[in-house]
Enzyme design. Structure first.
Site, PDB file in Angstrom:
ATOM      1  N   LYS A  47      74.070 -45.048  45.120  1.00  0.00           N
ATOM      2  CA  LYS A  47      74.444 -44.640  43.761  1.00  0.00           C
ATOM      3  C   LYS A  47      73.419 -43.706  43.175  1.00  0.00           C
ATOM      4  CE  LYS A  47      75.718 -49.188  42.267  1.00  0.00           C
ATOM      5  NZ  LYS A  47      74.593 -50.083  42.112  1.00  0.00           N
ATOM      6  N   LYS A  76      71.697 -44.390  53.931  1.00  0.00           N
ATOM      7  CA  LYS A  76      72.896 -45.070  53.416  1.00  0.00           C
ATOM      8  C   LYS A  76      73.427 -44.392  52.157  1.00  0.00           C
ATOM      9  CE  LYS A  76      71.375 -48.641  50.232  1.00  0.00           C
ATOM     10  NZ  LYS A  76      72.248 -49.162  49.220  1.00  0.00           N
ATOM     11  N   LYS A  90      61.562 -48.114  47.403  1.00  0.00           N
ATOM     12  CA  LYS A  90      61.631 -47.766  45.977  1.00  0.00           C
ATOM     13  C   LYS A  90      60.257 -47.482  45.383  1.00  0.00           C
ATOM     14  CE  LYS A  90      66.177 -49.356  45.000  1.00  0.00           C
ATOM     15  NZ  LYS A  90      67.184 -49.878  44.135  1.00  0.00           N
TER      16      LYS A  90
HETATM   17  P1  ATP Z   1      71.651 -47.931  45.276  1.00  0.00           P
HETATM   18  O1  ATP Z   1      72.744 -47.353  46.130  1.00  0.00           O
HETATM   19  O2  ATP Z   1      71.449 -47.200  43.989  1.00  0.00           O
HETATM   20  O3  ATP Z   1      70.412 -48.225  46.041  1.00  0.00           O
HETATM   21  P2  ATP Z   1      73.051 -50.209  45.739  1.00  0.00           P
HETATM   22  O4  ATP Z   1      74.436 -49.684  45.695  1.00  0.00           O
HETATM   23  O5  ATP Z   1      72.396 -50.452  47.039  1.00  0.00           O
HETATM   24  O6  ATP Z   1      72.188 -49.302  44.824  1.00  0.00           O
HETATM   25  P3  ATP Z   1      73.951 -52.604  44.459  1.00  0.00           P
HETATM   26  O7  ATP Z   1      74.805 -51.995  43.440  1.00  0.00           O
HETATM   27  O8  ATP Z   1      73.229 -53.782  43.982  1.00  0.00           O
HETATM   28  O9  ATP Z   1      72.876 -51.581  44.991  1.00  0.00           O
HETATM   29  O10 ATP Z   1      74.825 -52.969  45.745  1.00  0.00           O
HETATM   30  C1  ATP Z   1      75.971 -53.746  45.615  1.00  0.00           C
HETATM   31  C2  ATP Z   1      76.445 -54.183  46.957  1.00  0.00           C
HETATM   32  O11 ATP Z   1      76.859 -53.051  47.738  1.00  0.00           O
HETATM   33  C3  ATP Z   1      75.398 -54.910  47.810  1.00  0.00           C
HETATM   34  O12 ATP Z   1      76.006 -56.010  48.430  1.00  0.00           O
HETATM   35  C4  ATP Z   1      74.982 -53.891  48.828  1.00  0.00           C
HETATM   36  O13 ATP Z   1      74.558 -54.476  50.014  1.00  0.00           O
HETATM   37  C5  ATP Z   1      76.259 -53.101  49.027  1.00  0.00           C
HETATM   38  N1  ATP Z   1      75.982 -51.723  49.440  1.00  0.00           N
HETATM   39  C6  ATP Z   1      75.225 -50.798  48.803  1.00  0.00           C
HETATM   40  N2  ATP Z   1      75.223 -49.632  49.465  1.00  0.00           N
HETATM   41  C7  ATP Z   1      75.998 -49.799  50.561  1.00  0.00           C
HETATM   42  C8  ATP Z   1      76.401 -48.957  51.643  1.00  0.00           C
HETATM   43  N3  ATP Z   1      76.018 -47.693  51.717  1.00  0.00           N
HETATM   44  N4  ATP Z   1      77.215 -49.469  52.594  1.00  0.00           N
HETATM   45  C9  ATP Z   1      77.642 -50.747  52.530  1.00  0.00           C
HETATM   46  N5  ATP Z   1      77.300 -51.606  51.542  1.00  0.00           N
HETATM   47  C10 ATP Z   1      76.494 -51.157  50.568  1.00  0.00           C
END
Ligand code: ATP
Ligand code: LTN
Length: 326
Positions: free
Chosen positions: A195, A192, A111
């Protein structure tokens, strides 16, 4: 009974990665453990947020928690900034974390990449996450694989403080799902699903219309081999589609490989569109009922009270150990 804690940032609509990696586990755990699910709004301001949008996103996430099946009668659902213990414990942990270990966190490195200077909050993000977890004497933290390093740091902090100040914290464990723990981006299956990625077609949000879901899946990056086989190294795109399919349908990857033997990617994608649309339809319907209801506000108010009632004695214990206050 074991205690479970997890959090999701209100930084936009949740995608199927968040659902399969984290939220789905939240739902199954609520029947066997005391579950606490938080909307971690203070984490989200480690990057700039529009205040009006943030308020909406907080409610969106809380409504999605309920829409995927988290039952507020069984689990506590609340907003992080409504419980002051998070910020309080965050400071105490910050004083026990080292800049060296924080600078090794890959999420921070990603980040902060390309910036001359990053907000200190982004650097200290994992400490606040540790505070969230330790504040509730948590045993289990269900998260996606990307959070492994942060869970390790949380454990290190708890053990370090227990050794120095006497038994203070429960040392928690991460819980990761087998299938769906790391859903990859549809346009680039080597990173990955996220969002915050600029390309809307890289992800499927839980609230996406069927037409958008179809577009994103049909355009998903695959390869030119034309064989439906799970092989992350050489076929990351097809493997990602198989993982998503498996997680939504309950069929194993081997079963799917057999089912699609000799068929092209078009068939696999077409069926995956249907499986995904059908899996998301009930979530979307329930979301619409809850999002603007009084029920949601009441659930969050009640959740904050219940969370606070658990956090306060823990904070009292921590302050006592550190010799803080009168
Ligand atoms: P960003 O995608 O914007 O970096 P994020 O989705 O990683 O944000 P959070 O909203 O805090 O961040 O994630 C919520 C949960 O979803 C966490 O437990 C994270 O580990 C899980 N998660 C996020 N992305 C993935 C993914 N691509 N596959 C599986 N689990 C995920
Ligand atoms: N860092 C997590 C979100 C998060 C969290 C937590 C998860 C904040 N506090 C406590 C589990 C427990 C993320 O970015 N996905």
């Amino acid at each position: 009974m074991k205690r479970v804690f997890s959090g999701v940032q209100p930084t936009g609509n949740l995608h199927i990665g968040n659902y399969l990696g984290a939220l789905k586990q939240f739902v199954t755990l609520q029947d066997d453990a005391e579950c606490i699910y938080c909307v971690v709004d203070m984490h989200s301001i480690t990057v700039p947020q529009d205040p009006k949008l943030l308020k909406d996103h907080i409610k969106d996430i809380a409504a999605l928690y309920m829409a995927v099946g988290i039952d507020p009668k069984k689990a506590i659902i609340f907003v992080q900034s409504d419980v002051p213990g998070h910020a309080e414990l965050n400071w105490i942990l910050t004083c026990n974390a080292y800049t060296g270990e924080l600078s090794r966190m890959t999420q921070f490195k990603q980040k902060a990449q390309g910036r001359e200077s990053a907000p200190a909050g982004l650097f200290c993000y994992p400490v606040l996450m540790a505070a969230d977890i330790l504040l509730y004497d948590t045993d289990i933290v269900p998260v996606g694989n990307d959070q492994k390093q942060h869970i390790e740091l949380t454990r290190d902090l708890a053990i370090r403080i227990n050794n120095k100040y006497g038994e203070t914290f429960v040392v928690p464990e991460g819980r990761f799902v087998k299938s769906g723990a790391r859903v990859m981006a549809l346009d680039d299956p080597t990173s990955k699903m996220s969002k915050s990625a600029p390309n809307e077609m890289s992800r499927i949000s839980l609230l996406d219309e069927p037409s958008k879901i179809k577009k994103a899946i049909m355009r998903a990056t695959t390869d030119s081999e034309g064989v439906i086989r799970y092989d992350i190294e050489n076929k990351p795109g097809v493997s990602n589609l198989l993982s998503i399919y498996s997680a939504f349908s309950g069929k194993t990857v081997e079963e799917l490989e057999a089912q699609y033997q000799g068929q092209g990617y078009g068939n696999l994608k077409k069926d995956l569109v249907e499986v995904t649309v059908n899996a998301l339809a009930p979530i979307q319907e329930r979301f619409k009922e809850i999002r603007y209801s009084d029920e949601l506000v009441n659930v969050l108010k009640d959740g904050a009270e219940r969370a606070n009632a658990i956090a306060e004695p823990v904070m009292k214990r921590v302050k006592e150990r550190f010799g803080l206050g009168l």
